[in-house]
Design an enzyme around this catalytic site. Structure first.
Site, PDB file in Angstrom:
ATOM      1  N   MET A   1       3.559  45.454  39.346  1.00 16.72           N
ATOM      2  CA  MET A   1       2.440  46.236  39.764  1.00 16.72           C
ATOM      3  C   MET A   1       1.590  46.755  38.641  1.00 16.72           C
ATOM      4  O   MET A   1       0.650  47.449  38.909  1.00 16.72           O
ATOM      5  CB  MET A   1       2.930  47.279  40.724  1.00 16.72           C
ATOM      6  N   PRO A   2       1.878  46.370  37.418  1.00 15.30           N
ATOM      7  CA  PRO A   2       0.940  46.800  36.379  1.00 15.30           C
ATOM      8  C   PRO A   2      -0.456  46.245  36.646  1.00 15.30           C
ATOM      9  O   PRO A   2      -0.601  45.129  37.140  1.00 15.30           O
ATOM     10  CB  PRO A   2       1.518  46.197  35.099  1.00 15.30           C
ATOM     11  N   LEU A   3      -1.451  47.054  36.355  1.00 17.58           N
ATOM     12  CA  LEU A   3      -2.838  46.617  36.413  1.00 17.58           C
ATOM     13  C   LEU A   3      -3.242  46.287  34.986  1.00 17.58           C
ATOM     14  O   LEU A   3      -3.120  47.121  34.091  1.00 17.58           O
ATOM     15  CB  LEU A   3      -3.728  47.721  36.980  1.00 17.58           C
TER      16      LEU A   3
ATOM     17  N   ILE B   1      -2.008  49.454  32.808  1.00 20.37           N
ATOM     18  CA  ILE B   1      -1.770  50.689  33.548  1.00 20.37           C
ATOM     19  C   ILE B   1      -0.537  50.426  34.400  1.00 20.37           C
ATOM     20  O   ILE B   1      -0.515  49.488  35.201  1.00 20.37           O
ATOM     21  CB  ILE B   1      -2.977  51.073  34.418  1.00 20.37           C
TER      22      ILE B   1
END
Length: 129
Positions: A1-3, A72
């Site tokens: 799920m890192p952006l 992020i």
């Protein structure tokens, strides 16, 4: 799920950008142990005069191949972060021929409350993720 946000100087082909994005994604999967299909990336291209990335006194020889990566993510350990830095630089060097001096990475930690994947919901908080 890192952006992941990837900033580069314009001029790369679609294939080169895809290779770059794939290399970064593979490093994230390896370093943070996220699922393969957990991929959220944007690539932003800039004119050379829109990116000023200097060496901070480290003696780096930056070129127009500079890649700035902003990650992020939920909090990761220092070891995971160091592994990401090494894996990204290694993949970009071997697969894209980008010198490690031209790779800058910054990680910003956040929490489950900081994410909505759509539908105006906080999926981590409402139990859907």
């Amino acid at each position: 799920m890192p952006l992941i946000r990837i900033d580069v100087i314009e001029g790369r082909t679609e294939e080169e950008l895809q290779l770059l994005a794939d290399a970064v994604h593979d490093a994230v999967v390896e370093s943070f142990e996220v699922p393969e299909n957990d991929r959220y990336q944007t690539i932003n291209q800039h004119k050379p005069y829109e990116m000023y990335i200097e060496d901070t006194g480290l003696g780096f020889d930056r070129t127009n191949n500079i890649v700035v990566i902003q990650v992020i993510s939920k909090t990761r350990t220092a070891e995971q972060k160091k592994r990401l830095y090494k894996n990204v630089a290694g993949h970009l060097q071997s697969r894209c021929h980008i010198n490690s001096e031209d790779v800058m990475i910054s990680i910003t930690d956040n929490t489950e409350a900081d994410w909505s994947f759509g539908m105006g919901e906080a999926q981590f908080l409402n139990g859907k993720l």
